[in-house]
Design an enzyme around this catalytic site. Structure first.
Site, short mmCIF file in Angstrom:
data_model
loop_
_atom_site.label_atom_id
_atom_site.label_comp_id
_atom_site.label_asym_id
_atom_site.label_seq_id
_atom_site.Cartn_x
_atom_site.Cartn_y
_atom_site.Cartn_z
N HIS A 1 -1.02 0.53 7.61
CA HIS A 1 -1.79 0.92 6.40
C HIS A 1 -1.75 2.11 5.69
O HIS A 1 -1.69 3.00 6.47
CB HIS A 1 -3.15 0.28 6.41
CG HIS A 1 -3.83 0.20 5.04
ND1 HIS A 1 -3.24 -0.35 3.80
CD2 HIS A 1 -5.01 0.66 4.49
CE1 HIS A 1 -4.11 -0.41 2.87
NE2 HIS A 1 -5.23 0.36 3.17
N CYS A 59 0.88 -1.21 0.19
CA CYS A 59 -0.03 0.05 -0.19
C CYS A 59 0.78 1.34 0.05
O CYS A 59 0.39 2.34 -0.58
CB CYS A 59 -0.97 -0.03 1.12
SG CYS A 59 -0.17 -0.23 2.76
#
Length: 858
Positions: free
Chosen positions: A818, A335
């Protein structure tokens, strides 16, 4: 398509190869696009080079190489036939059981909900003559066997993308405890019942841990939100030193959660069955009745407030599709990459460089385009901007949409790009989570290397920093300039607007911990952006500054300003720092970033009327009172433990002994600590620590520091080894002359990365040398014609900006968590969360990590 004849197949038989163990078989993805076997035209795999091509690009490969025979692979998806949940008609969604991505039981971001019908044919270009895989029966045995072997080997071979995935990230890989095989267990223990447990020091009946030495049953740790336990199990360890405990309720015939307090980690205990039987527990008869620590951590990660806010969870978001709204699949903690490239390809300069010139780049691509940087970046940009891959996920080949996936798109999976950009890098070549800021700079560096003297999109970020150092004793000054791409903004926590609330929260938290009750609701520090900007521009005291005016050490102040303003200003909020124990931590802070930004007041002025420059005299390399044979520290001859033959020369540099001792006490190698202080120019413990953290994975991290012109152990001078030509070319492509590139490489033992840092920090010296060349008889015209102007190209303009994009991080460390990004497009904010691309309802501009501002042109 015409049917393939025996004669046609015989004509290409010599070019058909059977893939061997070392061959890379690209059967998942086209080398020039993100077409796959599931695409409308399928994928054509060259049966000689094993490169894959979509229908649009297969003829390009044929024309370039003359390879005619391809395996045409096409897959059509259909939903899996699964048992449905009672009364709902929907298949039960698997819940993650491991803190991992891409492994069994982990987060499956591309959950396989489909089965595939596969169509395999052999195709010969340019006429597209074809024969089905099962239609080889009528061919002569020798032909059939050869072709069949090649086809079956291609189909069964691991694809190149799978081989390139070193390992899927697994956040719960556990090591065998050092106490497992020699654990002391007390005699005559109490028999532990199979259920009905309670903490022996409080009334808790969940999150209970059985100490494997004495059989005590005690509650676990209290979590940050007040849930969990009352810390009785860890307090028991501090009192007794008994190291291992097993979580009751997690014991099954397959294992259990075992924690080692001594090793401070979840561990494996191969002797667990024996250890449990000591207390009368039959492991084979136990059943799971409580959540594992992994399940609890997953639950916590999914409901923690920061995650909810940044991902805009709980708010219905409108999905977006089309050009510029293409999602990127998570390849296993990728990510950070996804967020960075989404922002870069929203910038016109990167679009012009790679997407607008796509055809030219592809035409000039080498025979193996999977290993060409420009090709793979152009392919990535086209995949993101074309809209070809930004469509709702479909259930099958007939175009029917999947109801439960209508907000998700297939997007693109940049496997080739990730493998190439990370090739040879100790971190980016893995599937571990990374720092988005470090990846941004790594990508910028790769673009620099591959642009050479052509158009360079990095110019939009590049700016000059002006540093002014003023000697307080003499009032004289020195101005230097260096190149940078990111403005690192400090966070002055003492400027928080809600100090009283924070103090009240800390007091309530302390009382809750003492009384062993749930913690109060978290209070996040609110720091004004203006305070961060003031901290950036504030004077910084420099102790032990060598004043060339005094020819002695003095105290100075350093101020930092912009010598130029870039087209796009990248601001990193320094949320990640080190505590007093040097353990990395993330500041939980809210900074309301402005939509409109004016930093004109931070423009440097250069030497002002009335200011007198410090004499341009090189400082002595050892202090006059320093004992001969020392390392050149600010110390004395009692520091024998630091002596080394590599620093016995009277030309040894002065290194700050106190900083080196600090780093050594933290467990880092002595030679690495010396290099950290040397390469950061004695600028303090924080800078040296940052250098250590960013170079820990260097192959020569713990090697001795070899100074320019000195000899390493058992070797001749570094200058005797000519700098690698590719490194010289890279530096020349950044706007420096060949002589300057050679000098920088020789000064840094031929290390490209350090040479670039060196050359930027010695621009003034290089200017002086260029002037000296002219004064020694070379005309200005000759000097200009034979060398490139000193320094890289920078753009300049007004210091007024508008917020254009930002990348946010969720989690406690850059090594986990994330990333998502928000980008302003067509007058609205859009959130890019891997494959999910939606209109943003409430962009959390106060919680970002990296911000991108675009210059406002009046």
């Amino acid at each position: 398509m015409a049917e393939l004849s025996e004669e046609a197949l015989l004509s290409v038989l010599p070019t058909i190869r059977v893939p061997k163990a070392g061959d890379r078989v690209h059967k998942d993805e086209c080398a020039f696009s993100f077409d796959t076997p599931e695409s409308e035209g399928g994928l054509y795999i060259c049966m000689n080079t094993f490169l894959g091509f979509g229908k649009q690009y297969v003829e390009r490969h044929f024309n370039k190489t003359g390879q005619r025979v391809y395996l045409h692979l096409r897959r059509t998806r259909r939903p899996k036939e699964e048992d449905t949940s009672a009364g709902t008609g929907d298949p039960p969604r698997k819940k993650p059981t491991r803190l991992a991505i891409g492994v069994e039981g982990g987060f499956d971001l591309t959950e396989d909900k489909f089965e595939f019908d596969e169509d395999v044919k052999i195709v010969i270009l340019p006429d597209y003559l074809e024969i089905a895989r099962d239609g080889l029966g009528g061919l002569p045995d020798i032909v059939r066997d050869r072709v069949t072997s090649a086809v079956e080997a291609l189909l069964s071979a691991d694809s190149a993308s799978r081989k390139q995935e070193v390992q899927a990230w697994d956040g719960e890989v556990r090591q065998v405890s050092k106490h497992a095989f020699n654990l002391k267990q007390l005699d005559n223990p109490a028999r532990i019942p199979p259920c009905g447990w309670k903490c022996s020091k409080c009334d808790m009946r969940e999150n209970l841990w059985l100490n494997l030495t004495d059989g005590s049953i005690l509650c676990g740790r209290r979590y940050f939100d007040g849930s969990g336990g009352n810390n009785h199990a860890v307090e028991h360890y501090r009192e007794t030193g008994y190291p291992l405990a097993v979580k009751l309720g997690t014991i099954t015939p397959d294992g259990a959660d075992v924690y080692s307090y001594d090793e401070d980690d979840m561990v494996l205990d191969p002797s667990l069955a024996e250890h449990l039987s000591h207390f009368g527990i039959d492991m084979l008869k136990m059943q799971k009745t409580d959540k594992t620590m992994t399940e609890l951590e997953i639950d916590m990660n999914q409901r923690i407030g920061e995650w909810e806010l940044i991902q805009e969870s709980g708010v219905p978001l409108k999905p977006l599709f089309g050009p510029g709204y293409t999602g990127i699949r998570n390849l296993g903690n990728s990510c950070y990459l996804n967020s960075v490239v989404q922002v870069l390809f929203s910038i016109p300069d990167f679009q012009r460089k790679y997407v607008d010139k796509l055809e030219k780049i592809f035409q000039n691509a080498p025979t193996d385009p999977t290993q060409d940087f420009s090709t793979q970046v152009a392919k990535l940009g086209h995949g993101l901007l074309s809209g070809e891959y930004s469509k709702p996920a479909l259930e099958s080949g007939d175009g029917e949409q999947v109801p439960e996936q209508k907000e998700v798109q297939d997007g693109i999976a940049p496997r080739m790009f990730k493998a190439l950009i990370g090739k040879g890098h100790p971190e980016f070549s893995t599937n571990r989570q990374q720092d988005a800021q470090e990846f941004f700079l790594h990508l910028i560096n790769m673009v620099e290397r591959n642009c050479r003297s052509s158009e360079n999109p990095n110019e939009v970020f590049r700016f000059l920093v002006e540093e002014k150092i003023k000697c307080l004793a003499t009032e004289k000054v020195k101005y230097t300039q260096r190149v940078d791409y990111i403005m690192q903004l400090p966070v002055p926590m003492d400027a928080a607007l809600n100090k009283e609330e924070l103090l009240e929260y800390e007091e309530k938290k302390r009382q809750a911990e003492e009384e062993k009750v749930p913690l109060p609701e978290l209070v996040r520090a609110q720091v004004p952006f203006s305070s961060c900007l003031e901290a950036y521009g504030a004077p910084e005291q420099v102790d032990d500054f060598w004043s060339t005016a005094l020819q002695a050490k003095s105290v100075a102040v350093k101020t930092t300003r912009f010598a130029s303003f870039p087209d796009y200003l990248v601001i990193q909020i320094k949320k990640f720092t080190f505590g007093l124990d040097w353990v990395p931590k993330k500041l939980d802070v809210s900074i309301e970033m402005p939509e409109e930004l004016d930093i004109s007041q931070l423009r440097g002025t250069g030497l002002q009327p009335g200011e007198e420059e410090l004499p341009d005299i090189a400082p002595p390399l050892v202090t006059p009172d320093e004992p001969k044979g020392s390392l050149g520290f600010y110390g004395n001859e009692d520091e024998d433990s630091f002596c080394s033959p590599h620093f016995s020369s009277p030309t040894s540099p002065m290194l700050d002994e106190s900083v080196i001792i600090q780093l050594v006490e933290m467990g880092f190698p002595m030679d690495a600590c010396r290099k950290a202080v040397y390469y950061t120019g004695n600028s303090g413990a924080e800078a040296a620590m940052n250098w250590v953290m960013s170079h820990m994975d260097d192959p020569d991290f713990a090697n001795p520091l070899i100074l320019p012109g000195s000899s390493g152990p058992g070797s001749t001078s570094a200058a005797a080894d000519p700098p690698p030509e590719d490194c010289v070319t890279t530096i020349v492509s950044m706007g420096f002359s060949r002589d300057q590139a050679l000098k920088a490489l020789r000064a840094t033992n031929n290390s490209l990365e350090r040479a670039v840092d060196w050359i930027f920090s010695h621009i003034d010296d290089l200017d002086a040398e260029a002037a000296m060349d002219i004064s020694e008889g070379r005309s200005a015209a000759e000097s200009i014609s034979e060398s490139v102007p000193v320094g890289p190209k920078v753009r300049d303009g007004p210091g007024k900006y508008q917020l254009f994009a930002f990348i946010s991080h969720m989690g406690t460390s850059t090594m986990c968590g994330h990333y998502v990004c928000h980008i302003k497009k067509e007058g609205r904010w859009v959130i890019y969360n891997d494959q999910k691309v939606c209109a943003s309802e409430k962009p959390p501009k106060d919680l970002g990590y990296i911000y991108f501002y675009q210059r406002v042109v009046s």
